[in-house]
Design an enzyme around this catalytic site. Sequence first.
Site, PDB file in Angstrom:
ATOM      1  N   ARG A  97       9.263  99.355  49.189  1.00 38.27           N
ATOM      2  CA  ARG A  97      10.114 100.062  50.142  1.00 38.27           C
ATOM      3  C   ARG A  97      11.515 100.352  49.597  1.00 38.27           C
ATOM      4  O   ARG A  97      12.008 101.478  49.709  1.00 38.27           O
ATOM      5  CB  ARG A  97      10.226  99.249  51.436  1.00 38.27           C
ATOM      6  N   ARG A 177       5.730  88.015  55.720  1.00 33.27           N
ATOM      7  CA  ARG A 177       5.894  88.947  54.604  1.00 33.27           C
ATOM      8  C   ARG A 177       7.058  88.467  53.750  1.00 33.27           C
ATOM      9  O   ARG A 177       8.108  88.087  54.279  1.00 33.27           O
ATOM     10  CB  ARG A 177       6.191  90.365  55.090  1.00 33.27           C
ATOM     11  N   ASP A 307       7.344 105.865  63.782  1.00 35.90           N
ATOM     12  CA  ASP A 307       7.009 104.815  64.740  1.00 35.90           C
ATOM     13  C   ASP A 307       7.584 105.069  66.128  1.00 35.90           C
ATOM     14  O   ASP A 307       7.090 104.515  67.109  1.00 35.90           O
ATOM     15  CB  ASP A 307       7.510 103.454  64.232  1.00 35.90           C
ATOM     16  N   ALA A 320       3.523 104.480  57.250  1.00 36.86           N
ATOM     17  CA  ALA A 320       4.495 105.235  56.454  1.00 36.86           C
ATOM     18  C   ALA A 320       3.964 106.623  56.120  1.00 36.86           C
ATOM     19  O   ALA A 320       4.709 107.609  56.138  1.00 36.86           O
ATOM     20  CB  ALA A 320       4.823 104.472  55.172  1.00 36.86           C
TER      21      ALA A 320
END
Length: 462
Positions: A97, A177, A307, A320
Amino acid sequence: MTSTPLVSALCLLKIVSHSLTGVMSIGDMYFMGLSATKFFKHWPDMLKEYDDISLHNAWIETFKHDGTPVIQPLKVADRLRDAGLDPDTPPGTFQMRPLVYKMFVRQLEKLGVNVMFGKKVVDFWEDVENKKAGVVTDKGEKYEADVVIAADGVGSKSQKLVGGQVRALKSGRAMWRAAFPVRYLDQDEEVKAFFKMHDGKTGPEPIIRTWLGPGTYAMTLNRPETVIWIMNHDVTGSEEENWNHTIEADEVLSNMDKGVGDRPWAPIFKKLVALTPPKTIINFELFWRNPQPSWASPCARVVEIGDAAHSFLPASGNGATQAIEDAVSLASCLQLGGRDNIPDAVRAHVRFRFVRNACAQKLGFSNAELLQDTDWSKVKLDPRRAQPKLPRWVWSHDPERYAIENFDKCIENVRNGLDIGDDEGYPPNYPPGYKYEPWSIDQIMEDMRNGKNVELAPGDWD
């Protein structure tokens, strides 16, 4: 440069309605579908940078959660070939990212686009008489434009204006994560030896390791400078739908074996968790939201993308991808419609995107079911049963081309008042043969509680 839709697409992606301060240096991996990268053809410099940060010569292997090897390391290209896909045209790649964010911002800087950071939007508005829309920040600042794109994620403040406030349903699931520098593995030689890059013909090559267990799954990714791990788990009480919310390794270690039966997680994975540096592990709660076609305000001067319009489960591999598709589609429609036809252009974009996203959302539930409830007896016969669907109708799509080729007919459907899903005159960008029918998370949850598989409905979902 303003003659191509990508200038607008980039602006839509990065001029968002919440603060990006600090975002540039955080985050882990996500799947970037091929359909979200086709617009790079207009931007050779950005295409080169994207190629430089992408995984090349990547490998993938699969374990049971207890560490039992199931599928030996294979090149991603070989896995694609085994799945009947073109090994030279992967449906997408895993990306970091922060690297992709920086790539987009550098491109904006080259174009001279001014991006304001640290602006927290608390309200959206539109002025029908003056054909304007705008936002208000928490500092009382007002910004006005011909059209406002709300890209502020789940719970967008724009939802009260567009009429699409969707009730968030607790899934009972969350994701741990973490992404951190590979040097932390130096503290344990066993972990360093196991979680290393694969020894390939070109030297050390990136490798993705998937771990599948009862009611859970995990993934690790090893890159030259970074190690990443993620794990899907039952809620523990400390999770939040917040990308800045962190917990420590001891909490993960005390909870990760819950619900997996009498075979605990692999000791080597637990050691990896233990080496994760402080304030690194995000405990992100997963909510489910029903598809809702209300992405635009009454006069279509405010429109949601990403989103804010449609949230995805991590297992979908589509969040994404669809967000970037949104940006390219909307930019293309706005360019084709021109400044005098913004409302129709926005409505055409929503019509192009809603059913496609609803299908991709439902596919995410099917993939989650596969990953969390793997049938190992079938995997031994067919390894493809241990990998999520990445169907052709998703990755082969070109949102810019689709909008250009079908815009006029779509505008006609908009003006004729056709319901979304009843479009005439152009092909679907969702599973061929599928006819949209509203569906709800409640029904999916009820089916799962009763042991029923997620039904994708008639159509070619592959």
